[in-house]
Design a protein around this motif. Structure first.
Motif, mmCIF file in Angstrom:
data_model
loop_
_atom_site.group_PDB
_atom_site.id
_atom_site.type_symbol
_atom_site.label_atom_id
_atom_site.label_comp_id
_atom_site.label_asym_id
_atom_site.label_seq_id
_atom_site.Cartn_x
_atom_site.Cartn_y
_atom_site.Cartn_z
ATOM 1 N N GLN A 59 0.832 -1.199 0.000
ATOM 2 C CA GLN A 59 0.000 0.000 0.000
ATOM 3 C C GLN A 59 0.870 1.253 0.000
ATOM 4 O OE1 GLN A 59 -3.094 -0.263 -0.557
ATOM 5 N NE2 GLN A 59 -3.468 -2.423 -0.094
ATOM 6 N N ASP A 60 0.250 2.386 -0.285
ATOM 7 C CA ASP A 60 0.984 3.632 -0.505
ATOM 8 C C ASP A 60 1.258 4.377 0.800
ATOM 9 O OD1 ASP A 60 2.225 5.608 -2.053
ATOM 10 O OD2 ASP A 60 0.373 6.797 -2.125
ATOM 11 N N SER A 61 1.977 3.732 1.695
ATOM 12 C CA SER A 61 2.431 4.405 2.912
ATOM 13 C C SER A 61 3.712 3.742 3.363
ATOM 14 C CB SER A 61 1.385 4.322 4.029
ATOM 15 O OG SER A 61 1.328 3.028 4.570
ATOM 16 N N LEU A 62 4.551 4.511 4.056
ATOM 17 C CA LEU A 62 5.825 3.974 4.514
ATOM 18 C C LEU A 62 5.614 2.805 5.471
ATOM 19 C CD1 LEU A 62 8.661 4.891 3.738
ATOM 20 C CD2 LEU A 62 8.776 6.134 5.905
ATOM 21 N N GLU A 63 4.597 2.928 6.348
ATOM 22 C CA GLU A 63 4.313 1.865 7.303
ATOM 23 C C GLU A 63 3.950 0.568 6.579
ATOM 24 O OE1 GLU A 63 3.526 5.779 9.225
ATOM 25 O OE2 GLU A 63 2.964 4.834 7.329
ATOM 26 N N SER A 64 3.085 0.681 5.582
ATOM 27 C CA SER A 64 2.656 -0.504 4.847
ATOM 28 C C SER A 64 3.816 -1.147 4.102
ATOM 29 C CB SER A 64 1.546 -0.139 3.855
ATOM 30 O OG SER A 64 1.297 -1.211 2.965
ATOM 31 N N ILE A 65 4.644 -0.316 3.477
ATOM 32 C CA ILE A 65 5.757 -0.839 2.682
ATOM 33 C C ILE A 65 6.699 -1.656 3.558
ATOM 34 C CG2 ILE A 65 7.816 -0.191 1.379
ATOM 35 C CD1 ILE A 65 6.123 2.269 0.388
ATOM 36 N N PHE A 66 7.079 -1.097 4.708
ATOM 37 C CA PHE A 66 8.057 -1.803 5.535
ATOM 38 C C PHE A 66 7.431 -2.934 6.343
ATOM 39 C CE2 PHE A 66 10.625 1.722 4.229
ATOM 40 C CZ PHE A 66 11.874 1.134 4.089
ATOM 41 N N GLU A 67 6.140 -2.870 6.566
ATOM 42 C CA GLU A 67 5.447 -4.016 7.144
ATOM 43 C C GLU A 67 5.483 -5.184 6.166
ATOM 44 O OE1 GLU A 67 1.068 -3.886 7.822
ATOM 45 O OE2 GLU A 67 1.638 -4.195 9.911
ATOM 46 N N THR A 68 5.295 -4.885 4.880
ATOM 47 C CA THR A 68 5.352 -5.936 3.854
ATOM 48 C C THR A 68 6.759 -6.489 3.707
ATOM 49 O OG1 THR A 68 3.483 -4.929 2.686
ATOM 50 C CG2 THR A 68 4.813 -6.497 1.456
ATOM 51 N N VAL A 69 7.775 -5.637 3.860
ATOM 52 C CA VAL A 69 9.162 -6.132 3.843
ATOM 53 C C VAL A 69 9.353 -7.157 4.962
ATOM 54 C CG1 VAL A 69 11.586 -5.514 4.187
ATOM 55 C CG2 VAL A 69 10.139 -4.075 2.751
ATOM 56 N N LYS A 70 8.826 -6.837 6.153
ATOM 57 C CA LYS A 70 8.944 -7.774 7.286
ATOM 58 C C LYS A 70 8.230 -9.090 6.975
ATOM 59 C CE LYS A 70 6.237 -7.457 10.898
ATOM 60 N NZ LYS A 70 5.580 -6.982 12.131
ATOM 61 N N SER A 98 2.802 14.527 4.233
ATOM 62 C CA SER A 98 3.208 14.464 5.637
ATOM 63 C C SER A 98 4.556 15.135 5.888
ATOM 64 C CB SER A 98 3.271 13.008 6.110
ATOM 65 O OG SER A 98 4.195 12.282 5.327
ATOM 66 N N THR A 99 5.415 15.160 4.856
ATOM 67 C CA THR A 99 6.744 15.749 5.027
ATOM 68 C C THR A 99 6.975 16.965 4.149
ATOM 69 O OG1 THR A 99 7.708 14.366 3.280
ATOM 70 C CG2 THR A 99 7.683 13.470 5.520
ATOM 71 N N GLY A 100 6.096 17.173 3.179
ATOM 72 C CA GLY A 100 6.313 18.245 2.218
ATOM 73 C C GLY A 100 7.373 17.903 1.192
ATOM 74 N N GLY A 101 7.834 16.659 1.206
ATOM 75 C CA GLY A 101 8.881 16.240 0.287
ATOM 76 C C GLY A 101 8.328 15.621 -0.981
ATOM 77 N N MET A 102 9.215 14.927 -1.696
ATOM 78 C CA MET A 102 8.854 14.293 -2.956
ATOM 79 C C MET A 102 9.034 12.781 -2.830
ATOM 80 S SD MET A 102 8.204 17.076 -4.615
ATOM 81 C CE MET A 102 8.237 16.913 -6.385
#
Length: 539
Positions: A59-70, A98-102
């Protein structure tokens, strides 16, 4: 066999499993049938993870991405392979509120998955395998297509472009098509379909990746559309799966499904039916006996109860029957065999459903209609590559033609095995054409067609992968696909001198034939390949 037979007690506490245990044992010990490698390695051990393949959501969130890595690490540790669609990740340089970044885009996060795989071996015995999919209408599709142009990049991934009907229609009309930002659902530009298609074919010609998944053909036969669309497959592409869905696989050795009558070989349909029915029972039991690595996976496994019964030894089966692989007779035989396995497999699943109940997610499924089949398993059949299983069974891989009559196989990292095809050796010794000179010539990489003293009939029967035109490869795949619930793992082999226009034509033919996907391999396009033959061989 005893471990798997115990599942019968779940449905009947008084069940006597001794005769079933013996039947399972004999079926496997005779090499008539083998389940997927994790089942062979883990049944009866503390791990007890018996499934071969899984798809995990990204899914399109940092939490989801790294949860899937685990989760990926846990699955690889247990011996399974993983597939992912990265199509839901926002494109490169998109806004991160959330960060104003890219955003760095899906390809950058794929490298995280690749590195995690690099440091974990599947079940402690083999390196992990992944499938990475990106939809053709994702804004980062061109970066994805070209990932493997850099040597050493993404070596733990097979890659596939998820192609849509809209893209294929734009390609046919030589038009542009829209790119869609998955974060917003809005148009994010357009590309000319032909340019993207050419880039896919050129990359596959150069590196073997990406393959193609035809998402519309896959979802037309998605048995549980009420649970969502299928976006990815397992690493070798033979099992399209929903997020968190696993599949247990097994393969019947067709080379053992023959009998001799009046001096001629023929298909032993009576034996084949018995093995199909027993195999379906075995694989359904595997679902109950497996300790899946995540509760979400357990829920999907036991909700859909997907199994994938397929075949191996098809090339040897044809040779024994005196049928060249690249012939109309071979297509007729493929249809006859797979239609029979599909029919008897469904019958066996329906019989299990009568005793154990239909799969829990049956309501709303493709089968939930007036007169629809009441099945125990949402899918029953699959054609897997059977690389390890066919070595154990000493038969040809899956539905592939022979790679070569004599070749070197690389396995377990750096180990190499020189193999002379066992059926060629048997027939050569019986008929007297396997001389020391022939063996020496084959070890030097010469083909049968170059050698004197080999009967023309033998040359035709032992035709090898690179001597068979891509169109024949695809026609065989398409016939098996017609009678397979899931998908078909099949490599479309090209010789070194093939052009990328040849690859484009193969892609188009596979789509026209309604294959669910296609993988091409031009010999020499990967720096390290599992099978190789001598210096003069066409491959």
């Amino acid at each position: 066999s005893g471990n798997i037979a115990e599942a019968d007690r779940i449905y009947d506490s008084n069940a006597s499993v001794e005769s079933l245990l013996e039947a399972f044992f004999q079926m496997m010990a005779s090499l008539d049938f083998l389940p997927n490698s994790p089942c062979l390695m883990n049944a009866g051990r503390a791990l007890q993870q018996l499934a071969a393949c899984f798809v995990l959501p990204v899914q399109d969130s940092l939490e989801s991405i790294f949860e899937t890595v685990k989760y990926t690490a846990l699955i690889h540790q247990s011996g399974g392979g993983t597939g992912f669609s990265f199509s839901r990740l926002r494109p490169k340089d998109d806004t991160v509120h959330s960060t104003g970044g890219m955003a760095s885009g899906p390809v950058s996060f794929m490298r995280v998955f690749n590195m995690a795989t690099e440091v974990i071996r599947q079940g402690g015995t083999r390196r992990g395998a992944n499938m990475g999919v990106l939809r053709v209408d994702h804004p980062d599709i061109m970066e994805f297509i070209r990932i493997k142009e850099r040597p050493g990049e993404m070596e733990n991934f097979n890659l596939s472009v998820g192609v849509t009907k809209g893209f294929m229609e734009a390609l046919e009309k030589d038009e542009t098509y829209d790119l869609i930002n998955p974060r917003t659902g809005a148009k994010a530009g357009s590309l000319r379909a032909r340019e993207v298609f050419d880039a896919m074919a050129k990359a596959a010609w150069e590196t073997g990746d990406p393959g193609v998944l035809f998402l519309d053909w896959i979802n037309r036969s998605n048995p549980t559309p009420q649970l969502g669309e299928i976006e990815s497959t397992n690493p070798c592409g033979e099992v399209p799966l929903l997020p968190y869905e696993p599949c247990v696989l097994g393969s019947i050795n067709l080379f053992h499904m023959l009998k001799k009558r009046n001096g001629r070989w023929e298909t032993d349909f009576e034996k084949l039916e018995k093995v199909v029915r027993l195999s379906v029972h075995f694989l359904d039991n595997v679902i109950d006996r497996s300790q899946f690595p995540l509760p979400q996976i357990t829920e999907m496994a036991r909700g859909n109860r997907k199994i994938g019964l397929g075949v191996m030894g098809f090339a040897h089966f044809l040779i024994r029957l005196g049928i060249p692989y690249n012939s109309e007779k071979a297509l007729e035989m493929a249809q006859s065999i797979m239609r029979f396995i599909q029919q008897k497999g469904w019958e066996a699943s329906a019989e299990l459903a009568a005793r154990r109940g239909v799969f829990p997610n049956y309501k709303g499924s493709l089968y939930d209609r007036a007169g629809g089949p009441r099945l125990r398993n949402a899918t029953v059949t699959t054609i897997a590559p059977t690389g390890t299983l066919s070595l154990l069974a000493n038969c040809s891989s899956g539905i592939e033609p022979l790679y070569a009559v004599r070749y070197v196989r690389r396995a377990l990292e750096e180990m190499e095995f020189e193999i002379l095809d066992p059926l060629f050796q048997e027939m050569g010794e019986e008929e007297g054409f396997l001389t020391p000179g022939v063996e020496q010539a084959l070890s030097e990489g010469r083909t049968l067609k170059e050698l004197d003293g080999i009967p023309e009939r033998i040359k035709d029967l032992f035709v090898t992968a690179f001597e068979i035109s891509p169109s024949w490869h695809i026609r065989v795949q398409a016939v098996f696909q017609r009678y397979t619930d899931n998908a078909v793992s099949k490599t479309i082999n090209f010789p070194r001198n093939a052009t990328f226009s040849d690859v484009k034509e193969a892609y188009l033919m596979a789509y026209r034939e309604r294959c669910k996907g296609i993988t091409v391999y031009r010999s020499g396009s990967k720096p390290s390949q599992i099978l190789s033959c001598g210096t003069k061989q066409v491959c």
